[in-house]
Design an enzyme around this catalytic site. Structure first.
Site, mmCIF file in Angstrom:
data_model
loop_
_atom_site.group_PDB
_atom_site.id
_atom_site.type_symbol
_atom_site.label_atom_id
_atom_site.label_comp_id
_atom_site.label_asym_id
_atom_site.label_seq_id
_atom_site.Cartn_x
_atom_site.Cartn_y
_atom_site.Cartn_z
ATOM 1 N N CYS A 112 0.807 -1.227 0.000
ATOM 2 C CA CYS A 112 0.000 0.000 0.000
ATOM 3 C C CYS A 112 0.841 1.278 0.000
ATOM 4 C CB CYS A 112 -0.951 0.000 1.192
ATOM 5 S SG CYS A 112 -2.090 -1.374 1.154
ATOM 6 N N HIS A 251 -3.101 7.134 2.992
ATOM 7 C CA HIS A 251 -3.592 5.863 2.437
ATOM 8 C C HIS A 251 -4.919 5.544 3.115
ATOM 9 C CE1 HIS A 251 -4.092 1.763 1.426
ATOM 10 N NE2 HIS A 251 -3.628 1.273 2.559
ATOM 11 N N ASN A 281 -10.306 -0.075 0.905
ATOM 12 C CA ASN A 281 -8.849 0.041 0.791
ATOM 13 C C ASN A 281 -8.431 -0.481 -0.588
ATOM 14 O OD1 ASN A 281 -6.087 -0.429 0.852
ATOM 15 N ND2 ASN A 281 -6.058 -1.196 2.952
HETATM 16 N N1 ACO Z 1 -17.803 -8.432 11.322
HETATM 17 C C1 ACO Z 1 -18.132 -8.659 12.609
HETATM 18 N N2 ACO Z 1 -17.231 -8.949 13.558
HETATM 19 C C2 ACO Z 1 -15.935 -9.025 13.180
HETATM 20 C C3 ACO Z 1 -15.522 -8.809 11.849
HETATM 21 C C4 ACO Z 1 -16.526 -8.489 10.904
HETATM 22 N N3 ACO Z 1 -16.244 -8.255 9.604
HETATM 23 N N4 ACO Z 1 -14.195 -8.943 11.777
HETATM 24 C C5 ACO Z 1 -13.769 -9.240 13.014
HETATM 25 N N5 ACO Z 1 -14.823 -9.299 13.878
HETATM 26 C C6 ACO Z 1 -14.839 -9.583 15.293
HETATM 27 C C7 ACO Z 1 -13.606 -10.341 15.759
HETATM 28 O O1 ACO Z 1 -13.783 -11.734 15.569
HETATM 29 C C8 ACO Z 1 -13.558 -9.962 17.219
HETATM 30 O O2 ACO Z 1 -14.489 -10.762 17.924
HETATM 31 P P1 ACO Z 1 -14.151 -11.271 19.414
HETATM 32 O O3 ACO Z 1 -14.009 -9.995 20.236
HETATM 33 O O4 ACO Z 1 -15.342 -12.072 19.753
HETATM 34 O O5 ACO Z 1 -12.883 -12.041 19.299
HETATM 35 C C9 ACO Z 1 -14.079 -8.518 17.237
HETATM 36 O O6 ACO Z 1 -14.812 -8.353 16.005
HETATM 37 C C10 ACO Z 1 -12.993 -7.472 17.320
HETATM 38 O O7 ACO Z 1 -11.989 -7.830 16.363
HETATM 39 P P2 ACO Z 1 -10.731 -6.929 16.129
HETATM 40 O O8 ACO Z 1 -9.851 -7.610 15.123
HETATM 41 O O9 ACO Z 1 -10.136 -6.535 17.434
HETATM 42 O O10 ACO Z 1 -11.413 -5.635 15.453
HETATM 43 P P3 ACO Z 1 -10.744 -4.277 15.124
HETATM 44 O O11 ACO Z 1 -11.514 -3.190 15.743
HETATM 45 O O12 ACO Z 1 -9.252 -4.294 15.296
HETATM 46 O O13 ACO Z 1 -11.015 -4.156 13.550
HETATM 47 C C11 ACO Z 1 -9.852 -4.376 11.473
HETATM 48 C C12 ACO Z 1 -10.467 -5.118 12.667
HETATM 49 C C13 ACO Z 1 -10.951 -3.599 10.775
HETATM 50 C C14 ACO Z 1 -9.260 -5.407 10.520
HETATM 51 C C15 ACO Z 1 -8.764 -3.400 11.993
HETATM 52 O O14 ACO Z 1 -7.878 -4.083 12.857
HETATM 53 C C16 ACO Z 1 -7.942 -2.787 10.873
HETATM 54 O O15 ACO Z 1 -8.480 -2.080 10.030
HETATM 55 N N6 ACO Z 1 -6.622 -2.992 10.897
HETATM 56 C C17 ACO Z 1 -5.736 -2.402 9.863
HETATM 57 C C18 ACO Z 1 -5.755 -3.272 8.664
HETATM 58 C C19 ACO Z 1 -5.154 -2.589 7.467
HETATM 59 O O16 ACO Z 1 -5.161 -1.392 7.346
HETATM 60 N N7 ACO Z 1 -4.650 -3.406 6.538
HETATM 61 C C20 ACO Z 1 -4.191 -2.946 5.284
HETATM 62 C C21 ACO Z 1 -2.803 -2.459 5.308
HETATM 63 S S1 ACO Z 1 -2.375 -1.798 3.771
HETATM 64 C C22 ACO Z 1 -1.776 -3.044 2.688
HETATM 65 O O17 ACO Z 1 -0.598 -3.239 2.512
HETATM 66 C C23 ACO Z 1 -2.781 -3.882 1.937
#
Ligand code: ACO
Length: 328
Positions: A112, A251, A281
Site C-alpha cells: 500500500c 492511504h 482500501n
Molecule cells: N464483522 C463482525 N465482527 C468481526 C468482523 C466483521 N467483519 N471482523 C472481526 N470481527 C470480530 C472479531 O472476531 C472480534 O471478535 P471477538 O471480540 O469475539 O474475538 C471482534 O470483532 C474485534 O476484532 P478486532 O480484530 O479486534 O477488530 P478491530 O476493531 O481491530 O477491527 C480491522 C479489525 C478492521 C481489521 C482493523 O484491525 C484494521 O483495520 N486494521 C488495519 C488493517 C489494514 O489497514 N490493513 C491494510 C494495510 S495496507 C496493505 O498493505 C494492503
C-alpha cells in the site's frame, strides 16, 4: 538541477459495487460493524476479465489527456502494484502497450506504500536529468487475493487505479519524500503461496494459501505509530511544518486509522482527505484516487502543500510533501 512537478492526476474505478449488505450474505458481519470499525460502505470490484493493467491503463490514459502531453512524451512508466496481472511480464509492460506508450516500464511492489515509493523513484530520475516526463500509476485488483470467507479481511479491500504524471520543472513540486521499511513485520500481512517460497499447487490453492492473511490489530498499531512519525520526518526534510500543510492525503485503509493519525498529528479534520467510504482500501491506488477526488472537486489551488502518506505490507511506510503547481 531540475525539480519534479505533478502536472496531472487521474483515477479509474470499476462499475461493480460490493456493498456491506452484499458482504452480510457472504460472512457473519453487519453493515453497522463494518461502518463503525472501518468507515467503509462499499467497494468497487473489477469486471470479469479486467486485470490490474486494464485499470492502470484507463487511469493512465485520463492522466495523459489531462496533462496535455502525447504518449510519446512519456519517458518512463512505473506501476506500483502488489496484484500484478501475472508473475511475468510486468503489469507496467502490459499497461504500457494498452496506453500506446513506447517508454521503459517496470513494476514496483511496496504494497500500500507503493505509490509513495514510486513518486520517490520518479522524482529521483527527473532530478538526475535522466527523464523529463514520468508516469506513476498505483493500481490493484485486491479482489483477486481476498478470501471472501474471511470476515476480517474481505470487508476492507476493493479494486481501483490512480495515476499521476511528473515532469521536470523550474518550480519545485515534490519537496521531499521519506521512506521506510521494517521486514521484521512481514508476517503481519502476506500471501502465503503463489511465489517462489511456496509455488501454487492444487493443495495450497484449496487451503486458501493464495489469499491474503492479516493480523489487523498489529497492522493498525503499526500504522498509527509510523504515519505521524514519517510525516513529521518528511516535513522536516522540506523545511515545513504541519501548519503549512493544506491537505493530508493518507492511504485509505480504515477511517479509524485516519482519525487517529490526524489526532496524533494535530491536523484539523477538514484538511484530512477521507474517501474510504465508497472505495474501501484500494492499496497502492488509494492515495492517487483520493488526490484525484480533491482535484475534481476543485479543492486544489496552485501553491497548496500536500502531505501524501502511506503504510502497508512489508512493513513499509512513506510520506511525500508536494507543492501543487497545476493552475486549474
Ligand atoms: N464483522 C463482525 N465482527 C468481526 C468482523 C466483521 N467483519 N471482523 C472481526 N470481527 C470480530 C472479531 O472476531 C472480534 O471478535 P471477538 O471480540 O469475539 O474475538 C471482534 O470483532 C474485534 O476484532 P478486532 O480484530 O479486534 O477488530 P478491530 O476493531 O481491530 O477491527 C480491522 C479489525 C478492521 C481489521 C482493523 O484491525 C484494521 O483495520 N486494521 C488495519 C488493517 C489494514 O489497514 N490493513 C491494510 C494495510 S495496507 C496493505 O498493505 C494492503
Amino acid at each position: 538541477m531540475p525539480s519534479a512537478s505533478l502536472i496531472s492526476v487521474a483515477s479509474w474505478l470499476p462499475e461493480q459495487r460490493l456493498t456491506n449488505a452484499d458482504l452480510e450474505k457472504l460472512v457473519d458481519t453487519s453493515d453497522e460493524w463494518i461502518r463503525s470499525r472501518t468507515g467503509i460502505a462499499e467497494r468497487r470490484i473489477a469486471a470479469p476479465g479486467d486485470a490490474t493493467s486494464d485499470l492502470a491503463a484507463r487511469a493512465g490514459a485520463i492522466a495523459i489527456e489531462r496533462a496535455g502531453v502525447q504518449p510519446a512524451d512519456i519517458d518512463l512508466l512505473i506501476v506500483a502494484t502488489s496484484t500484478p496481472d501475472m508473475v511475468l511480464p510486468s503489469t507496467a509492460c502490459l499497461a504500457q502497450a494498452k496506453m500506446g506508450l513506447t517508454c521503459p516500464a517496470f513494476d514496483l511492489n511496496a504494497a500500500c506504500t507503493g505509490f509513495i515509493y514510486a513518486i520517490e523513484m520518479a522524482t529521483a530520475v527527473i532530478e538526475a536529468g535522466r527523464a523529463r516526463t514520468v508516469m506513476v500509476i498505483g493500481a490493484d485488483v485486491l479482489s483477486s487475493i481476498v478470501d471472501y470467507s474471511d470476515r476480517s479481511t474481505c470487508i476492507l479491500f476493493g479494486d481501483g487505479a490512480g495515476a499521476v504524471i511528473l515532469q521536470a520543472s523550474d518550480e519545485p513540486g515534490v519537496l521531499s519524500v521519506h521512506l521506510g521499511a521494517d521486514g521484521s513485520g512481514a508476517d503481519l500481512l502476506y500471501v502465503p503461496a503463489g511465489g517462489s517460497a511456496a509455488p501454487a499447487t492444487c493443495e495450497r490453492i484449496s487451503a486458501g494459501e493464495t489469499y491474503m492473511r492479516m493480523n489487523g490489530n498489529e497492522v493498525f498499531k503499526f500504522a498509527v505509530r509510523a504515519i505521524p512519525q514519517v510525516t513529521n520526518e518528511a516535513l522536516a526534510d522540506s523545511g515545513l511544518t504541519l501548519a503549512d500543510v493544506d491537505w493530508l492525503v493518507p492511504h485509505q485503509a480504515n477511517q479509524r486509522i485516519t482519525d487517529t493519525v490526524a489526532q496524533r498529528l494535530g491536523m484539523p479534520s477538514e484538511r484530512v482527505v477521507c474517501r474510504i467510504e465508497d472505495t474501501g482500501n484500494t492499496s497502492s491506488a488509494s492515495i492517487p484516487i483520493a488526490l484525484d477526488s480533491l482535484y475534481r472537486e476543485g479543492h486544489l489551488r496552485p501553491g497548496h502543500i500536500l502531505a501524501l502518506v502511506g503504510f502497508g505490507a512489508g512493513l513499509t511506510y512513506g510520506a511525500a510533501i508536494i507543492r501543487w503547481t497545476r493552475e486549474d
